[in-house]
Design a protein around this motif. Structure first.
Motif, PDB file in Angstrom:
ATOM      1  N   GLU A 121     -14.451  17.818   1.260  1.00 20.92           N
ATOM      2  CA  GLU A 121     -14.233  17.656   2.696  1.00 20.92           C
ATOM      3  C   GLU A 121     -12.846  17.086   2.992  1.00 20.92           C
ATOM      4  O   GLU A 121     -12.139  17.577   3.880  1.00 20.92           O
ATOM      5  N   ALA A 122     -12.450  16.081   2.242  1.00 21.11           N
ATOM      6  CA  ALA A 122     -11.151  15.455   2.484  1.00 21.11           C
ATOM      7  C   ALA A 122     -10.013  16.452   2.261  1.00 21.11           C
ATOM      8  O   ALA A 122      -9.022  16.438   3.007  1.00 21.11           O
ATOM      9  N   ASN A 123     -10.134  17.320   1.268  1.00 17.43           N
ATOM     10  CA  ASN A 123      -9.101  18.330   1.033  1.00 17.43           C
ATOM     11  C   ASN A 123      -9.000  19.294   2.206  1.00 17.43           C
ATOM     12  O   ASN A 123      -7.901  19.647   2.631  1.00 17.43           O
ATOM     13  N   ILE A 124     -10.136  19.715   2.735  1.00 20.56           N
ATOM     14  CA  ILE A 124     -10.143  20.648   3.858  1.00 20.56           C
ATOM     15  C   ILE A 124      -9.534  19.995   5.092  1.00 20.56           C
ATOM     16  O   ILE A 124      -8.680  20.581   5.770  1.00 20.56           O
ATOM     17  N   VAL A 125      -9.942  18.772   5.366  1.00 26.69           N
ATOM     18  CA  VAL A 125      -9.423  18.056   6.531  1.00 26.69           C
ATOM     19  C   VAL A 125      -7.918  17.829   6.402  1.00 26.69           C
ATOM     20  O   VAL A 125      -7.160  18.035   7.357  1.00 26.69           O
ATOM     21  N   GLU A 126      -7.485  17.418   5.225  1.00 30.83           N
ATOM     22  CA  GLU A 126      -6.054  17.173   5.016  1.00 30.83           C
ATOM     23  C   GLU A 126      -5.248  18.447   5.236  1.00 30.83           C
ATOM     24  O   GLU A 126      -4.218  18.435   5.923  1.00 30.83           O
ATOM     25  N   GLY A 127      -5.705  19.553   4.678  1.00 28.95           N
ATOM     26  CA  GLY A 127      -4.993  20.815   4.838  1.00 28.95           C
ATOM     27  C   GLY A 127      -4.917  21.254   6.284  1.00 28.95           C
ATOM     28  O   GLY A 127      -3.872  21.716   6.754  1.00 28.95           O
ATOM     29  N   TYR A 128      -6.009  21.093   7.010  1.00 26.19           N
ATOM     30  CA  TYR A 128      -6.017  21.484   8.425  1.00 26.19           C
ATOM     31  C   TYR A 128      -5.087  20.582   9.232  1.00 26.19           C
ATOM     32  O   TYR A 128      -4.351  21.045  10.097  1.00 26.19           O
ATOM     33  N   ALA A 129      -5.089  19.300   8.904  1.00 28.47           N
ATOM     34  CA  ALA A 129      -4.272  18.339   9.650  1.00 28.47           C
ATOM     35  C   ALA A 129      -2.779  18.595   9.464  1.00 28.47           C
ATOM     36  O   ALA A 129      -1.982  18.229  10.330  1.00 28.47           O
ATOM     37  N   LEU A 130      -2.394  19.228   8.364  1.00 27.70           N
ATOM     38  CA  LEU A 130      -0.977  19.516   8.138  1.00 27.70           C
ATOM     39  C   LEU A 130      -0.448  20.569   9.110  1.00 27.70           C
ATOM     40  O   LEU A 130       0.751  20.695   9.291  1.00 27.70           O
ATOM     41  N   GLY A 131      -1.351  21.325   9.724  1.00 28.88           N
ATOM     42  CA  GLY A 131      -0.978  22.178  10.846  1.00 28.88           C
ATOM     43  C   GLY A 131      -0.390  23.539  10.538  1.00 28.88           C
ATOM     44  O   GLY A 131       0.008  24.232  11.461  1.00 28.88           O
ATOM     45  N   THR A 132      -0.325  23.929   9.274  1.00 29.25           N
ATOM     46  CA  THR A 132       0.173  25.276   8.971  1.00 29.25           C
ATOM     47  C   THR A 132      -0.877  26.030   8.167  1.00 29.25           C
ATOM     48  O   THR A 132      -1.612  25.444   7.374  1.00 29.25           O
ATOM     49  N   THR A 133      -0.924  27.321   8.368  1.00 21.76           N
ATOM     50  CA  THR A 133      -1.894  28.137   7.642  1.00 21.76           C
ATOM     51  C   THR A 133      -1.668  28.081   6.126  1.00 21.76           C
ATOM     52  O   THR A 133      -2.641  27.925   5.378  1.00 21.76           O
ATOM     53  N   PRO A 134      -0.413  28.177   5.641  1.00 20.14           N
ATOM     54  CA  PRO A 134      -0.236  28.099   4.180  1.00 20.14           C
ATOM     55  C   PRO A 134      -0.742  26.774   3.588  1.00 20.14           C
ATOM     56  O   PRO A 134      -1.355  26.769   2.511  1.00 20.14           O
ATOM     57  N   GLN A 135      -0.490  25.664   4.261  1.00 19.53           N
ATOM     58  CA  GLN A 135      -0.976  24.371   3.758  1.00 19.53           C
ATOM     59  C   GLN A 135      -2.501  24.313   3.808  1.00 19.53           C
ATOM     60  O   GLN A 135      -3.140  23.787   2.895  1.00 19.53           O
TER      61      GLN A 135
END
Length: 75
Positions: A2-16
């Motif tokens: 969950e933390a990985n998914i949230v972190e990636g989404y929070a970075l705001g770019t599709t590649p991240q």
């Protein structure tokens, strides 16, 4: 996971976001492997392992779906 998914989404770019989804998929696979090992070593009962594997399988399917069709990057 969950933390990985949230972190990636929070970075705001599709590649991240996609990168972090792949990391989350790896974490789910690791958890699945550790559940099998714990069962083989007698630390986890077979029924609990089956339940855990079912939950992890569902999580992996959800992550796979997000990888195939990620939501739009946040504004």
């Amino acid at each position: 996971m969950e933390a990985n998914i949230v972190e990636g989404y929070a970075l705001g770019t599709t590649p991240q976001f996609l990168r972090h989804l792949r990391i989350a998929m790896g974490s789910a696979a690791e958890a699945e492997s550790l559940a099998r090992l714990a069962t083989e070593l007698g630390y986890l009962q077979a029924e609990s392992a089956r339940e855990l594997e079912a939950l992890l399988g569902g999580a992996m399917r959800a992550i796979h779906g997000l990888l195939r069709s990620p939501p739009a990057a946040k504004a």
